[in-house]
Design a protein around this motif. Structure first.
Motif, PDB file in Angstrom:
ATOM      1  N   TYR A 404       0.819  -1.208   0.000  1.00 60.00           N
ATOM      2  CA  TYR A 404       0.000   0.000   0.000  1.00 60.00           C
ATOM      3  C   TYR A 404       0.853   1.258   0.000  1.00 60.00           C
ATOM      4  O   TYR A 404       0.333   2.368   0.037  1.00 60.00           O
ATOM      5  CB  TYR A 404      -0.964   0.012   1.189  1.00 60.00           C
ATOM      6  CG  TYR A 404      -0.394  -0.444   2.500  1.00 60.00           C
ATOM      7  CD1 TYR A 404       0.479   0.364   3.225  1.00 60.00           C
ATOM      8  CD2 TYR A 404      -0.707  -1.689   3.011  1.00 60.00           C
ATOM      9  CE1 TYR A 404       1.013  -0.054   4.425  1.00 60.00           C
ATOM     10  CE2 TYR A 404      -0.171  -2.119   4.217  1.00 60.00           C
ATOM     11  CZ  TYR A 404       0.685  -1.303   4.923  1.00 60.00           C
ATOM     12  OH  TYR A 404       1.218  -1.728   6.108  1.00 60.00           O
ATOM     13  N   VAL A 409       1.161   6.051   1.659  1.00 59.74           N
ATOM     14  CA  VAL A 409       0.914   5.923   3.090  1.00 59.74           C
ATOM     15  C   VAL A 409       2.024   5.091   3.717  1.00 59.74           C
ATOM     16  O   VAL A 409       2.660   4.267   3.066  1.00 59.74           O
ATOM     17  CB  VAL A 409      -0.460   5.279   3.377  1.00 59.74           C
ATOM     18  CG1 VAL A 409      -1.567   6.164   2.856  1.00 59.74           C
ATOM     19  CG2 VAL A 409      -0.562   3.895   2.747  1.00 59.74           C
ATOM     20  N   SER A 412      -0.471   0.463   7.824  1.00 60.19           N
ATOM     21  CA  SER A 412      -1.868   0.040   7.794  1.00 60.19           C
ATOM     22  C   SER A 412      -1.987  -1.230   8.618  1.00 60.19           C
ATOM     23  O   SER A 412      -0.981  -1.831   9.015  1.00 60.19           O
ATOM     24  CB  SER A 412      -2.326  -0.207   6.352  1.00 60.19           C
ATOM     25  OG  SER A 412      -3.649  -0.701   6.314  1.00 60.19           O
ATOM     26  N   THR A 413      -3.214  -1.634   8.896  1.00 58.14           N
ATOM     27  CA  THR A 413      -3.468  -2.929   9.533  1.00 58.14           C
ATOM     28  C   THR A 413      -4.228  -3.787   8.525  1.00 58.14           C
ATOM     29  O   THR A 413      -5.443  -3.683   8.404  1.00 58.14           O
ATOM     30  CB  THR A 413      -4.303  -2.765  10.819  1.00 58.14           C
ATOM     31  OG1 THR A 413      -5.503  -2.031  10.515  1.00 58.14           O
ATOM     32  CG2 THR A 413      -3.522  -2.021  11.874  1.00 58.14           C
ATOM     33  N   GLY A 427       4.544  -0.393   3.612  1.00 60.17           N
ATOM     34  CA  GLY A 427       4.310   1.019   3.398  1.00 60.17           C
ATOM     35  C   GLY A 427       5.313   1.612   2.424  1.00 60.17           C
ATOM     36  O   GLY A 427       6.148   0.903   1.841  1.00 60.17           O
TER      37      GLY A 427
END
Length: 483
Positions: A404, A409, A412-413, A427
């Motif tokens: 992602y 970004v 994230s989870t 990331g």
């Protein structure tokens, strides 16, 4: 004597029970050959061209573009064995003969031999598709057959874009997202001039048409009303009308959850409800990994083949980590209450397309090197962007890698791709202050996030997996021990 056969939407495999009609490839009255694609449908897995197992004349179609049909519903009817002048019946319940001249009779056959027996939907037998032809009137002296019956098309809306083309037949649109956007805003695609190659209608063309319609509505609303020819309405009536207009409720837009978006929603909901997941993460110094990648690509030379991508290197690191921690390459049989360790790694990777998020699968990734994995990722990504991935290429994954970072970004989870046991999220790699060799320096730093099924392992195993991945990112030479 012709026989009218009904072709139903076949079982598309992979547990799919319905499909949306994206584009008809034939019209009523067309002559089709055995295994010629007749309709393009979108399932929850992929875009598929459906071949017809019969050869003959199309007598009826069922369903408009955008309609969703269940497996087993009628798609179209075909008159096979039509060799003499006769009429074509639009009703599948009242079969009758149809006529085709010598030029178009090549796609027809006898009622018993005209079916291919091919039940693998989306794939023909390999025979070239015959060119579609219209039924021509009989030669002079013979009674003319009635004109082919056409299927009712949805009412067209006024032209929303510049030129009015008045095109007939299939619209030059590839993306189902563009079609859906046009339907939602009642834009007639047949009246748009595409700006893409060979007149292809792009999303920008539809967005431009939507803006033009909005501007026209605004301009019309701003024009002063014409002077009434009769006396003005009473003040009370005018006031009540204004109040009613101000109180008119604004309806919310409703978007059906179907196709790829519906499948993603179902899978994510099932993952959250069934899997007790946990997430751990770590920041890693990717400076050495980026330097190693640059060296690999420089060594290949300007014409030494495709470049090795960061995603390919991370995928190769994942396969090495899964060899050390096979607990994360497993699934849970809830009925038998068993953890199933899987023998090979089929690595899925998340890819964002116009149709939504899809996860193509690199088969037997544990047997491939970084270059081979990278080539397969590039091939599957191109198929995903063009909507040509088959259902088999989107299923069967055992572990998923989600980059992602391309969205700008850091972390994230990830939600586990059910029924897998883990997903690694990556990331963006960006310069950050970092303590290196006891001194503060600017290094290329990336955040790695691992979401895992707590039923298959505990935090120690998950942490060991993630730490090994981070060590390989920071010191790519660690991989040499497993190559």
């Amino acid at each position: 004597m012709a026989q009218v056969l009904e072709f139903k939407l076949p079982d598309l495999g992979e547990g799919l029970t319905e499909a949306e009609i994206v584009r008809w490839l034939v019209e009523v009255g067309d002559v089709v050959a055995i295994d010629q694609p007749v309709v393009e449908v979108e399932t929850a897995k992929a875009m598929v061209e459906v071949p017809c197992p019969y050869g003959g004349v199309v007598t009826a179609r069922f369903g408009e573009e955008g309609a969703e049909l269940p497996v087993g519903a009628p798609l179209l009817t075909v008159a096979v064995g039509a060799t003499e002048a006769s009429s074509v019946s639009p009703e599948p319940s009242a079969p009758s003969a149809s006529s085709a001249d010598e030029e178009s009779s090549g796609g027809s056959g006898s009622g018993s031999d005209s079916g291919s027996g091919n039940v693998l939907v989306g794939y023909g037998t390999g025979a070239p598709a015959a060119r579609r032809r219209r039924i021509r009137p009989e030669r002079a002296g013979a009674p003319a057959a009635p004109a082919p019956v056409s299927v009712a098309e949805p009412a067209s809306v006024p032209a929303a874009a510049g030129g009015v083309n008045g095109r007939q037949g299939p619209v030059a649109v590839v993306s189902p997202l563009v079609r859906r956007l046009a339907r939602q805003h009642e834009i007639d695609l047949r009246r748009l001039t595409g700006s893409g190659p060979d007149g292809l209608i792009l999303r920008a063309d539809v967005d431009s048409a939507i803006r033009r319609v909005s501007d026209e509505v605004t301009e019309t609303a701003a024009r002063p009303a014409a002077e009434p020819a009769v006396a003005e309405a009473p003040t009370a009536v005018v006031a009540s009308t204004a109040v009613a207009s101000a109180a008119a409720p604004v309806t919310a837009e409703r978007i059906p959850l179907r196709g790829v978006r519906g499948a993603v929603a179902d899978k994510l909901s099932r993952s959250r409800s069934e899997i007790p997941d946990a997430t751990c993460w770590v920041d890693a110094d990717a400076t050495e990994l980026m330097a190693a990648r640059a060296a690999m690509n420089a060594a290949s030379g300007p014409s030494g083949g495709p470049k090795v991508s960061v995603l390919a290197l991370l995928a190769r690191i994942c396969t090495a980590a899964l060899a050390r921690y096979p607990e994360l390459n497993s699934t849970v049989d809830t009925a038998a209450r068993e953890i199933v360790r899987l023998p090979g790694v089929h690595l899925g990777f998340a890819a964002q397309t116009e149709r939504g998020l899809v996860v193509p699968v690199v088969r037997d990734a544990h047997t491939r090197n970084a270059e081979s994995i990278g080539a397969e990722i590039a091939r599957l990504t191109e198929l995903a962007r063009t909507g040509k991935l088959s259902p088999a290429q989107l299923t069967g994954g055992t572990f998923t890698l989600n980059n992602y970072g391309v969205f700008g970004v850091d972390g994230s989870t990830p939600i586990i791709n059910h029924p897998e046991a883990a997903m690694l999220g990556v990331g963006r790699i960006m310069p950050k202050p970092w303590v290196h060799d006891g001194e503060l320096a600017v290094r290329q730093v990336v955040q790695l996030s691992l979401t895992f099924d707590h039923r298959v392992c505990d935090g120690g195993t998950a942490g060991g997996f993630l730490r090994y991945v981070a060590d390989c990112v920071e010191q790519p030479a660690v991989l040499l021990r497993t190559l």
